[in-house]
Motif scaffolding. Structure first.
Motif, PDB file in Angstrom:
ATOM      1  N   THR A 136       0.833  -1.207   0.000  1.00  0.00           N
ATOM      2  CA  THR A 136       0.000   0.000   0.000  1.00  0.00           C
ATOM      3  C   THR A 136       0.863   1.250   0.000  1.00  0.00           C
ATOM      4  OG1 THR A 136      -1.682  -1.202   1.259  1.00  0.00           O
ATOM      5  CG2 THR A 136      -1.893   1.196   1.156  1.00  0.00           C
ATOM      6  N   ARG A 137       1.931   1.206   0.780  1.00  0.00           N
ATOM      7  CA  ARG A 137       2.858   2.346   0.795  1.00  0.00           C
ATOM      8  C   ARG A 137       3.428   2.568  -0.592  1.00  0.00           C
ATOM      9  NH1 ARG A 137       7.885   4.484  -0.705  1.00  0.00           N
ATOM     10  NH2 ARG A 137       8.921   5.567   1.004  1.00  0.00           N
ATOM     11  N   GLN A 138       3.807   1.498  -1.270  1.00  0.00           N
ATOM     12  CA  GLN A 138       4.389   1.613  -2.606  1.00  0.00           C
ATOM     13  C   GLN A 138       3.380   2.131  -3.622  1.00  0.00           C
ATOM     14  OE1 GLN A 138       6.025  -2.247  -3.518  1.00  0.00           O
ATOM     15  NE2 GLN A 138       7.576  -2.135  -1.894  1.00  0.00           N
ATOM     16  N   SER A 139       2.126   1.714  -3.475  1.00  0.00           N
ATOM     17  CA  SER A 139       1.104   2.151  -4.437  1.00  0.00           C
ATOM     18  C   SER A 139       0.746   3.623  -4.248  1.00  0.00           C
ATOM     19  CB  SER A 139      -0.147   1.286  -4.306  1.00  0.00           C
ATOM     20  OG  SER A 139      -0.788   1.500  -3.054  1.00  0.00           O
ATOM     21  N   ILE A 140       0.824   4.107  -3.003  1.00  0.00           N
ATOM     22  CA  ILE A 140       0.453   5.498  -2.722  1.00  0.00           C
ATOM     23  C   ILE A 140       1.607   6.463  -2.984  1.00  0.00           C
ATOM     24  CG2 ILE A 140      -0.203   7.111  -0.878  1.00  0.00           C
ATOM     25  CD1 ILE A 140      -1.907   4.899   0.308  1.00  0.00           C
ATOM     26  N   PHE A 141       2.825   6.077  -2.554  1.00  0.00           N
ATOM     27  CA  PHE A 141       3.972   6.987  -2.652  1.00  0.00           C
ATOM     28  C   PHE A 141       4.932   6.634  -3.783  1.00  0.00           C
ATOM     29  CE2 PHE A 141       2.583   7.539   1.723  1.00  0.00           C
ATOM     30  CZ  PHE A 141       2.672   8.909   1.892  1.00  0.00           C
ATOM     31  N   GLY A 142       4.923   5.383  -4.228  1.00  0.00           N
ATOM     32  CA  GLY A 142       5.914   4.929  -5.196  1.00  0.00           C
ATOM     33  C   GLY A 142       6.950   4.048  -4.524  1.00  0.00           C
ATOM     34  N   LYS A 143       7.797   3.432  -5.317  1.00  0.00           N
ATOM     35  CA  LYS A 143       8.784   2.489  -4.795  1.00  0.00           C
ATOM     36  C   LYS A 143      10.099   3.181  -4.449  1.00  0.00           C
ATOM     37  CE  LYS A 143       6.974  -1.605  -7.132  1.00  0.00           C
ATOM     38  NZ  LYS A 143       7.303  -2.772  -8.007  1.00  0.00           N
ATOM     39  N   SER A 144      10.694   2.733  -3.345  1.00  0.00           N
ATOM     40  CA  SER A 144      11.990   3.275  -2.927  1.00  0.00           C
ATOM     41  C   SER A 144      13.094   2.927  -3.912  1.00  0.00           C
ATOM     42  CB  SER A 144      12.354   2.743  -1.539  1.00  0.00           C
ATOM     43  OG  SER A 144      11.443   3.219  -0.580  1.00  0.00           O
ATOM     44  N   SER A 145      12.885   1.864  -4.688  1.00  0.00           N
ATOM     45  CA  SER A 145      13.900   1.442  -5.650  1.00  0.00           C
ATOM     46  C   SER A 145      14.049   2.428  -6.807  1.00  0.00           C
ATOM     47  CB  SER A 145      13.546   0.056  -6.202  1.00  0.00           C
ATOM     48  OG  SER A 145      12.255   0.067  -6.800  1.00  0.00           O
ATOM     49  N   GLN A 146      13.117   3.346  -6.938  1.00  0.00           N
ATOM     50  CA  GLN A 146      13.245   4.386  -7.969  1.00  0.00           C
ATOM     51  C   GLN A 146      14.523   5.176  -7.725  1.00  0.00           C
ATOM     52  OE1 GLN A 146       9.727   6.833  -8.710  1.00  0.00           O
ATOM     53  NE2 GLN A 146      11.026   8.658  -8.799  1.00  0.00           N
ATOM     54  N   ALA A 147      15.311   5.342  -8.760  1.00  0.00           N
ATOM     55  CA  ALA A 147      16.601   6.022  -8.606  1.00  0.00           C
ATOM     56  C   ALA A 147      16.404   7.474  -8.170  1.00  0.00           C
ATOM     57  CB  ALA A 147      17.374   5.982  -9.921  1.00  0.00           C
ATOM     58  N   TYR A 148      17.258   7.909  -7.253  1.00  0.00           N
ATOM     59  CA  TYR A 148      17.240   9.317  -6.865  1.00  0.00           C
ATOM     60  C   TYR A 148      17.736  10.157  -8.035  1.00  0.00           C
ATOM     61  CZ  TYR A 148      16.061   9.722  -1.903  1.00  0.00           C
ATOM     62  OH  TYR A 148      15.392   9.775  -0.728  1.00  0.00           O
ATOM     63  N   PRO A 149      17.018  11.204  -8.386  1.00  0.00           N
ATOM     64  CA  PRO A 149      17.485  12.051  -9.493  1.00  0.00           C
ATOM     65  C   PRO A 149      18.626  12.949  -9.053  1.00  0.00           C
ATOM     66  CG  PRO A 149      15.547  13.024  -8.513  1.00  0.00           C
ATOM     67  CD  PRO A 149      15.780  11.721  -7.785  1.00  0.00           C
ATOM     68  N   LYS A 150      19.515  13.257  -9.962  1.00  0.00           N
ATOM     69  CA  LYS A 150      20.520  14.257  -9.651  1.00  0.00           C
ATOM     70  C   LYS A 150      19.868  15.636  -9.661  1.00  0.00           C
ATOM     71  CE  LYS A 150      25.239  15.646 -10.801  1.00  0.00           C
ATOM     72  NZ  LYS A 150      26.393  15.445 -11.724  1.00  0.00           N
ATOM     73  N   TYR A 151      18.864  15.781 -10.526  1.00  0.00           N
ATOM     74  CA  TYR A 151      18.093  17.015 -10.605  1.00  0.00           C
ATOM     75  C   TYR A 151      16.613  16.649 -10.632  1.00  0.00           C
ATOM     76  CZ  TYR A 151      22.610  18.388 -12.561  1.00  0.00           C
ATOM     77  OH  TYR A 151      23.940  18.579 -12.768  1.00  0.00           O
ATOM     78  N   TYR A 152      15.774  17.545 -10.185  1.00  0.00           N
ATOM     79  CA  TYR A 152      14.342  17.350 -10.350  1.00  0.00           C
ATOM     80  C   TYR A 152      13.683  18.691 -10.640  1.00  0.00           C
ATOM     81  CZ  TYR A 152      13.355  19.110  -5.581  1.00  0.00           C
ATOM     82  OH  TYR A 152      13.245  19.882  -4.454  1.00  0.00           O
ATOM     83  N   THR A 153      12.513  18.634 -11.251  1.00  0.00           N
ATOM     84  CA  THR A 153      11.798  19.837 -11.630  1.00  0.00           C
ATOM     85  C   THR A 153      10.576  20.008 -10.732  1.00  0.00           C
ATOM     86  OG1 THR A 153      12.460  19.463 -13.929  1.00  0.00           O
ATOM     87  CG2 THR A 153      10.695  21.058 -13.540  1.00  0.00           C
ATOM     88  N   PRO A 154      10.622  20.904  -9.779  1.00  0.00           N
ATOM     89  CA  PRO A 154       9.468  21.100  -8.894  1.00  0.00           C
ATOM     90  C   PRO A 154       8.263  21.663  -9.631  1.00  0.00           C
ATOM     91  CG  PRO A 154      11.464  22.102  -7.986  1.00  0.00           C
ATOM     92  CD  PRO A 154      11.741  21.771  -9.414  1.00  0.00           C
TER      93      PRO A 154
END
Length: 353
Positions: A136-154
């Motif tokens: 449920t946590r993964q479905s609501i927030f996403g998976k922790s295995s997703q790579a951390y971005p070096k940059y992100y666009t807010p």
């Protein structure tokens, strides 16, 4: 968000021995290896915010309490139910150096420090109870295995994320989203039900609320007291540390400010007798930097890099004011804010990991 040293960090705790480096110049201090700072949390400014966080967890009937250690930055390692706190918050001399090097002291007031602690506690409690593995946590927030971005666009106006730390940090990664949501939930009198009424993010807050009620009174599954990169193990000098940190929060040099600067100032001979734009901007540089930081949530160091580029272009173009100084100050503050927001949205924003 206030970005200044609090009175708490300026005062020295009675009974503590003065370190040998307390009265050193910045140049001397920068050559000191971090492992030789010989610091500890006990007796420092940090005891107050830490005690308050523990009280807030207790008020929620959570048995979990993170452990704390000093390191080079704020972070919570994967799998460790504890929080690393930056060294500069322990002593006012180091807070002063941080301010000189980075133009702000992240966590340097009790309120700001506690806000970050609540966020890091969100990471730590996930580690303590294995929350990231829940479907449920993964479905609501996403998976922790997703790579951390070096940059992100807010996306500043998104209603799918809470707003807790600056620069819309919840949007950077699923783990940060959970930690930010937990922090809002934990904050006393946050009134999150009312504040986020009608927002999609309310689903996340209600999930955290139900989850924490489930965990109330439950012993943590992971109880390791492991410390990653503790301060005594860091051989890096303070100079090397700050060079790396400035590179991380810096911006790419550019001259695309020219059209906007030429609309605000002028290189025409007719204005040569009016105040020089470089002198003018340097005079209120600190004021405009702080104001734009409070509006955008961006790090003052990053804003100062953009500001420095603008000042350099004014120097190279030989620009002068064309309107009264108060009007020019207002116009330039708006201009700097616009370029800061463009930078945030450009995909080049640096995520503080």
């Amino acid at each position: 968000m206030q970005r200044a040293l609090s009175d708490n960090t300026k005062s020295h705790t009675p009974g503590q021995l003065d370190p040998e480096w307390m009265n050193w110049s910045d140049e001397q201090l920068l050559d000191l290896p971090m492992c030789r700072l010989n610091l500890e949390i006990k007796g420092s400014f940090l005891e107050g915010p830490i005690a308050e966080l523990d009280r807030e967890l207790e008020a929620r009937r959570l048995l979990f309490r993170p452990h704390y250690w000093l390191s080079n930055e704020w972070f919570t390692p994967d799998g460790v139910p504890g929080i690393a706190i930056p060294f500069y918050l322990v002593h006012p001399r180091l807070a002063k150096l941080e301010l000189a090097q980075m133009l702000e002291v992240e966590g340097g007031t009790p309120e700001w420090c506690l806000r970050i602690l609540r966020h890091e506690a969100g990471h730590a409690i996930e580690n303590a109870y294995g929350i990231r593995r829940r479907r449920t946590r993964q479905s609501i927030f996403g998976k922790s295995s997703q790579a951390y971005p070096k940059y992100y666009t807010p996306r500043p106006y998104s209603r799918s994320f809470v707003r807790h730390l600056d620069v819309w940090y919840a949007q950077s990664h699923p783990d940060e989203d959970f930690a930010e949501t937990f922090a809002v939930w934990l904050t006393p009198d946050s009134m999150w039900e009312e504040r986020y009424c009608g927002w999609p993010v309310l689903k996340k807050l209600r999930y955290v609320d139900a989850l924490m009620q489930e965990l109330a009174g439950a012993a943590p599954k992971v109880v390791t007291r492991e410390e990653i990169d503790p301060l005594p193990s860091l051989q890096t000098t303070l100079r090397e540390h700050y060079e790396h940190k400035r590179n991380h929060y810096g911006v790419e040099r550019s001259s695309f400010y020219d059209p906007d600067l030429k609309r605000l100032f002028s290189e025409a001979p007719a204005h040569a007798g009016k105040p020089n734009a470089v002198t003018f901007l340097n005079r209120f540089r600190r004021e405009v930097r702080r104001k734009v930081a409070s509006w955008t949530g961006e790090y003052q160091y990053t804003i100062d890099q953009v500001l420095e580029d603008m000042i350099q272009r004014c120097r190279q173009l030989g620009l002068h004011l064309t309107v009264p100084e108060e009007q020019a100050k207002l116009d330039f503050t708006i201009l700097l804010t616009v370029h800061t927001m463009n930078y945030l949205r450009s995909g080049r924003h640096r995520v503080a990991l």
